[in-house]
Design a protein around this motif. Structure first.
Motif, PDB file in Angstrom:
ATOM      1  N   SER A 128      39.253 -49.392 -20.659  1.00 43.01           N
ATOM      2  CA  SER A 128      38.333 -48.276 -20.904  1.00 43.01           C
ATOM      3  C   SER A 128      37.167 -48.652 -21.815  1.00 43.01           C
ATOM      4  O   SER A 128      36.025 -48.257 -21.578  1.00 43.01           O
ATOM      5  N   LEU A 129      37.440 -49.421 -22.860  1.00 43.69           N
ATOM      6  CA  LEU A 129      36.375 -49.790 -23.795  1.00 43.69           C
ATOM      7  C   LEU A 129      35.314 -50.630 -23.106  1.00 43.69           C
ATOM      8  O   LEU A 129      34.108 -50.410 -23.298  1.00 43.69           O
ATOM      9  N   GLN A 130      35.741 -51.591 -22.296  1.00 46.47           N
ATOM     10  CA  GLN A 130      34.783 -52.430 -21.579  1.00 46.47           C
ATOM     11  C   GLN A 130      33.974 -51.609 -20.585  1.00 46.47           C
ATOM     12  O   GLN A 130      32.763 -51.829 -20.427  1.00 46.47           O
ATOM     13  N   ASP A 138      23.978 -50.315 -18.846  1.00 46.47           N
ATOM     14  CA  ASP A 138      23.411 -50.128 -17.506  1.00 46.47           C
ATOM     15  C   ASP A 138      23.964 -51.130 -16.496  1.00 46.47           C
ATOM     16  O   ASP A 138      23.319 -51.431 -15.491  1.00 46.47           O
ATOM     17  N   GLU A 139      25.167 -51.643 -16.742  1.00 46.74           N
ATOM     18  CA  GLU A 139      25.813 -52.526 -15.780  1.00 46.74           C
ATOM     19  C   GLU A 139      26.654 -51.733 -14.781  1.00 46.74           C
ATOM     20  O   GLU A 139      27.080 -52.276 -13.755  1.00 46.74           O
ATOM     21  N   LEU A 140      26.917 -50.470 -15.091  1.00 46.67           N
ATOM     22  CA  LEU A 140      27.634 -49.575 -14.194  1.00 46.67           C
ATOM     23  C   LEU A 140      26.886 -48.248 -14.126  1.00 46.67           C
ATOM     24  O   LEU A 140      26.195 -47.858 -15.085  1.00 46.67           O
ATOM     25  N   ASP A 141      27.031 -47.548 -13.001  1.00 48.39           N
ATOM     26  CA  ASP A 141      26.370 -46.250 -12.829  1.00 48.39           C
ATOM     27  C   ASP A 141      27.293 -45.085 -13.187  1.00 48.39           C
ATOM     28  O   ASP A 141      26.825 -44.037 -13.649  1.00 48.39           O
ATOM     29  N   LEU A 142      28.591 -45.270 -12.948  1.00 51.08           N
ATOM     30  CA  LEU A 142      29.546 -44.183 -13.110  1.00 51.08           C
ATOM     31  C   LEU A 142      30.909 -44.783 -13.421  1.00 51.08           C
ATOM     32  O   LEU A 142      31.297 -45.778 -12.813  1.00 51.08           O
ATOM     33  N   VAL A 143      31.620 -44.189 -14.387  1.00 53.45           N
ATOM     34  CA  VAL A 143      32.959 -44.696 -14.725  1.00 53.45           C
ATOM     35  C   VAL A 143      33.948 -43.538 -14.773  1.00 53.45           C
ATOM     36  O   VAL A 143      33.587 -42.395 -15.067  1.00 53.45           O
ATOM     37  N   PHE A 144      35.207 -43.855 -14.479  1.00 54.18           N
ATOM     38  CA  PHE A 144      36.305 -42.891 -14.558  1.00 54.18           C
ATOM     39  C   PHE A 144      37.322 -43.449 -15.543  1.00 54.18           C
ATOM     40  O   PHE A 144      37.897 -44.518 -15.308  1.00 54.18           O
ATOM     41  N   LEU A 145      37.552 -42.732 -16.640  1.00 51.76           N
ATOM     42  CA  LEU A 145      38.395 -43.251 -17.708  1.00 51.76           C
ATOM     43  C   LEU A 145      38.943 -42.123 -18.570  1.00 51.76           C
ATOM     44  O   LEU A 145      38.477 -40.986 -18.476  1.00 51.76           O
ATOM     45  N   SER A 148      38.468 -40.515 -24.228  1.00 50.86           N
ATOM     46  CA  SER A 148      38.661 -40.995 -25.598  1.00 50.86           C
ATOM     47  C   SER A 148      37.396 -41.604 -26.172  1.00 50.86           C
ATOM     48  O   SER A 148      37.432 -42.239 -27.227  1.00 50.86           O
ATOM     49  N   PHE A 149      36.260 -41.439 -25.490  1.00 50.16           N
ATOM     50  CA  PHE A 149      35.034 -42.106 -25.903  1.00 50.16           C
ATOM     51  C   PHE A 149      33.843 -41.159 -25.892  1.00 50.16           C
ATOM     52  O   PHE A 149      32.824 -41.429 -25.267  1.00 50.16           O
ATOM     53  N   ALA A 150      33.970 -40.032 -26.555  1.00 48.47           N
ATOM     54  CA  ALA A 150      32.869 -39.071 -26.603  1.00 48.47           C
ATOM     55  C   ALA A 150      31.625 -39.731 -27.198  1.00 48.47           C
ATOM     56  O   ALA A 150      31.696 -40.420 -28.207  1.00 48.47           O
ATOM     57  N   ASP A 151      30.483 -39.545 -26.534  1.00 47.37           N
ATOM     58  CA  ASP A 151      29.239 -40.187 -26.961  1.00 47.37           C
ATOM     59  C   ASP A 151      28.084 -39.318 -26.494  1.00 47.37           C
ATOM     60  O   ASP A 151      28.009 -38.971 -25.309  1.00 47.37           O
ATOM     61  N   ALA A 152      27.169 -39.003 -27.411  1.00 43.96           N
ATOM     62  CA  ALA A 152      26.059 -38.118 -27.076  1.00 43.96           C
ATOM     63  C   ALA A 152      25.144 -38.718 -26.012  1.00 43.96           C
ATOM     64  O   ALA A 152      24.408 -37.992 -25.340  1.00 43.96           O
ATOM     65  N   ARG A 153      25.185 -40.039 -25.850  1.00 45.08           N
ATOM     66  CA  ARG A 153      24.325 -40.690 -24.858  1.00 45.08           C
ATOM     67  C   ARG A 153      24.866 -40.561 -23.439  1.00 45.08           C
ATOM     68  O   ARG A 153      24.168 -40.891 -22.482  1.00 45.08           O
ATOM     69  N   GLY A 194      43.732 -50.620 -28.684  1.00 39.14           N
ATOM     70  CA  GLY A 194      42.487 -49.890 -28.859  1.00 39.14           C
ATOM     71  C   GLY A 194      41.482 -50.038 -27.745  1.00 39.14           C
ATOM     72  O   GLY A 194      40.532 -49.257 -27.665  1.00 39.14           O
ATOM     73  N   ASN A 195      41.622 -51.037 -26.870  1.00 39.22           N
ATOM     74  CA  ASN A 195      40.695 -51.177 -25.745  1.00 39.22           C
ATOM     75  C   ASN A 195      41.016 -50.208 -24.616  1.00 39.22           C
ATOM     76  O   ASN A 195      40.220 -50.030 -23.697  1.00 39.22           O
ATOM     77  N   SER A 196      42.182 -49.610 -24.673  1.00 40.58           N
ATOM     78  CA  SER A 196      42.620 -48.659 -23.648  1.00 40.58           C
ATOM     79  C   SER A 196      42.373 -47.235 -24.137  1.00 40.58           C
ATOM     80  O   SER A 196      42.702 -46.894 -25.271  1.00 40.58           O
ATOM     81  N   GLY A 197      41.829 -46.397 -23.251  1.00 43.94           N
ATOM     82  CA  GLY A 197      41.646 -44.996 -23.614  1.00 43.94           C
ATOM     83  C   GLY A 197      42.972 -44.308 -23.859  1.00 43.94           C
ATOM     84  O   GLY A 197      43.123 -43.522 -24.797  1.00 43.94           O
ATOM     85  N   THR A 198      43.961 -44.623 -23.018  1.00 47.55           N
ATOM     86  CA  THR A 198      45.297 -44.058 -23.212  1.00 47.55           C
ATOM     87  C   THR A 198      45.909 -44.573 -24.510  1.00 47.55           C
ATOM     88  O   THR A 198      46.529 -43.817 -25.265  1.00 47.55           O
ATOM     89  N   GLY A 199      45.732 -45.871 -24.770  1.00 49.44           N
ATOM     90  CA  GLY A 199      46.242 -46.445 -26.012  1.00 49.44           C
ATOM     91  C   GLY A 199      45.643 -45.771 -27.233  1.00 49.44           C
ATOM     92  O   GLY A 199      46.344 -45.457 -28.199  1.00 49.44           O
ATOM     93  N   ARG A 200      44.349 -45.529 -27.206  1.00 46.58           N
ATOM     94  CA  ARG A 200      43.676 -44.845 -28.320  1.00 46.58           C
ATOM     95  C   ARG A 200      44.218 -43.435 -28.501  1.00 46.58           C
ATOM     96  O   ARG A 200      44.470 -42.989 -29.621  1.00 46.58           O
ATOM     97  N   ALA A 201      44.365 -42.730 -27.373  1.00 46.05           N
ATOM     98  CA  ALA A 201      44.821 -41.344 -27.435  1.00 46.05           C
ATOM     99  C   ALA A 201      46.223 -41.254 -28.034  1.00 46.05           C
ATOM    100  O   ALA A 201      46.494 -40.430 -28.915  1.00 46.05           O
TER     101      ALA A 201
END
Length: 306
Positions: A128-130, A138-145, A148-153, A194-201
Motif C-alpha cells: 500500500s505504501l508503495q 504520477d506513476e499510477l492513475d488510480l489505486v485500490f488500497l 490508511s493513507f488520508a492525504d489532502a492531495r 508499516g508498508n501495508s495498509g492493513t498492517g498499519r490499521a
C-alpha cells in the motif's frame, strides 16, 4: 501543432529520454525525434538542451511541457465526455494490493474490457505504501488500497471492506476457550508491517487496545504470510472468507479472540487534479465487483457458466 508532437515532448520530459518515450507511445525512437523536430521547427526554437547527455528541457521547452500537459488532459476529458465508452482509447495505470489481485481484480479487468475494449490496462501489484507513493509521483492513475493513507492531495472513494480473523496452524494455540487479545499477544505474531495498509490499521488498533506484542515477525508478502502461518511459525491476521477453504481443509484454524478484529475499509484513490470520466467510471465498476470473499473470481464465474 499536433497531439502526437505534444505527446512526444510530454513523455520524453516525463520519462527522461527519447527511447523511454518511444516505448510508452509504442513507436520508434526516430518517430519521436521527428515529432520533436517538427515542433521545434514550427516555433523556431529549441525545446531540448542537446548539450546535455540526458533529455533536459530548455526554458521554452518547460513552458511547452506545461502547455502540452494541459492540452493532453483536456483532449482526454473531451474524448471521455463526448465519445462512446467503447471507443475511448487510453492507457490506464492501476495499482492494487496483493489481496485485490488474488480476489476480485480478474472480475474488474473483465468488466473494464467489456465496457472499454480499447483501454489498455497497466496493472501494478505492490504494498500500500508503495502504491500511494507511485500515485503521488504520477506513476499510477488510480489505486485500490486500505484506507490508511488520508492525504489532502488525493481524492478517495470507498469501494468495499475486508473482514479478517486471527489464524494459526491447528494446535499452535489451544482452542478450548476464547482468548483475550492480550493473551494472544503472548504468542509470536506474524504481522504485515508499516508498508501495508492493513498492517498499519491493525498496528494502530492494537495500540488503542493497550496491547504491544512482544515477539513479532514482519512479513510484507501476503502469500508468504499465509505460508508461514500454515507452517506453524506464529499467529496472524488473515482475510477470513477467502481462506475458508484452507480452514475447512485443516491447514489453518481460526482463533476466537475478544475483541474481534475491526474490518478494514478499502478505497479507490487518485490525485485530485486527475479526476476524469474514465476514472470515475472505473471506480464505479470497482464498487460493483469489490468482493474479498473468493479467490480469482472471474475465472470461477467463467467455470460456473461455461
Amino acid at each position: 501543432m499536433t497531439f502526437k508532437q505534444l505527446e512526444a515532448l510530454y513523455w520524453i520530459a516525463r520519462l527522461g529520454g527519447f527511447a523511454q518515450a518511444a516505448n510508452q507511445l509504442h513507436t520508434s525512437q526516430s518517430a519521436v525525434s521527428k515529432r520533436v523536430h517538427e515542433l521545434e521547427a514550427l516555433f523556431d526554437t529549441e525545446l531540448f538542451d542537446r548539450s546535455q547527455r540526458s533529455a533536459r528541457l530548455t526554458e521554452k521547452g518547460e513552458e511547452m511541457y506545461v502547455l502540452a500537459q494541459k492540452l493532453l488532459t483536456q483532449r482526454d476529458a473531451a474524448v471521455e465526455q463526448f465519445g462512446k465508452p467503447g471507443v475511448v482509447e487510453r492507457r490506464l495505470r492501476i495499482g492494487v494490493t496483493e489481496l485485490t489481485a488474488m480476489t476480485w481484480l480478474p472480475r474488474l479487468v473483465r468488466l473494464i474490457q467489456q465496457h472499454y475494449p480499447k483501454v489498455i490496462l497497466e496493472p501494478d501489484v505492490d504494498d500500500s505504501l508503495q502504491l500511494r507513493d507511485k500515485l503521488l509521483a504520477d506513476e499510477l492513475d488510480l489505486v485500490f488500497l486500505p484506507d490508511s493513507f488520508a492525504d489532502a492531495r488525493m481524492a478517495s472513494k470507498a469501494i468495499g471492506e475486508v473482514k479478517s480473523a486471527w489464524m494459526c496452524k491447528p494446535g499452535v494455540v489451544p482452542a478450548d476457550a476464547p482468548l483475550r487479545l492480550h493473551e494472544l499477544a503472548r504468542q509470536r505474531m506474524l504481522v504485515q508491517g508499516g508498508n501495508s495498509g492493513t498492517g498499519r490499521a491493525y498496528d494502530a488498533w492494537m495500540k488503542e487496545q493497550g496491547v504491544q506484542p512482544a515477539d513479532t515477525i514482519v512479513v510484507s508478502n501476503l502469500i508468504a504470510l499465509v505460508g508461514l502461518t500454515v507452517s506453524g511459525l506464529g499467529v496472524s491476521y488473515l482475510p477470513r472468507e477467502c481462506l475458508r477453504p484452507m480452514v475447512a481443509a485443516g491447514m489453518l484454524a481460526e482463533i476466537e479472540v475478544a475483541p474481534a478484529l475491526p474490518v478494514v475499509r478499502y478505497v479507490a484513490m487518485h490525485k485530485g487534479e486527475h479526476r476524469s470520466a474514465l476514472t470515475s467510471s472505473i471506480v464505479m465498476l470497482a464498487q460493483s465487483c469489490c468482493d474479498f470473499t473468493r479467490m480469482f473470481q472471474a475465472q470461477a464465474d467463467d467455470a460456473m457458466t461455461g
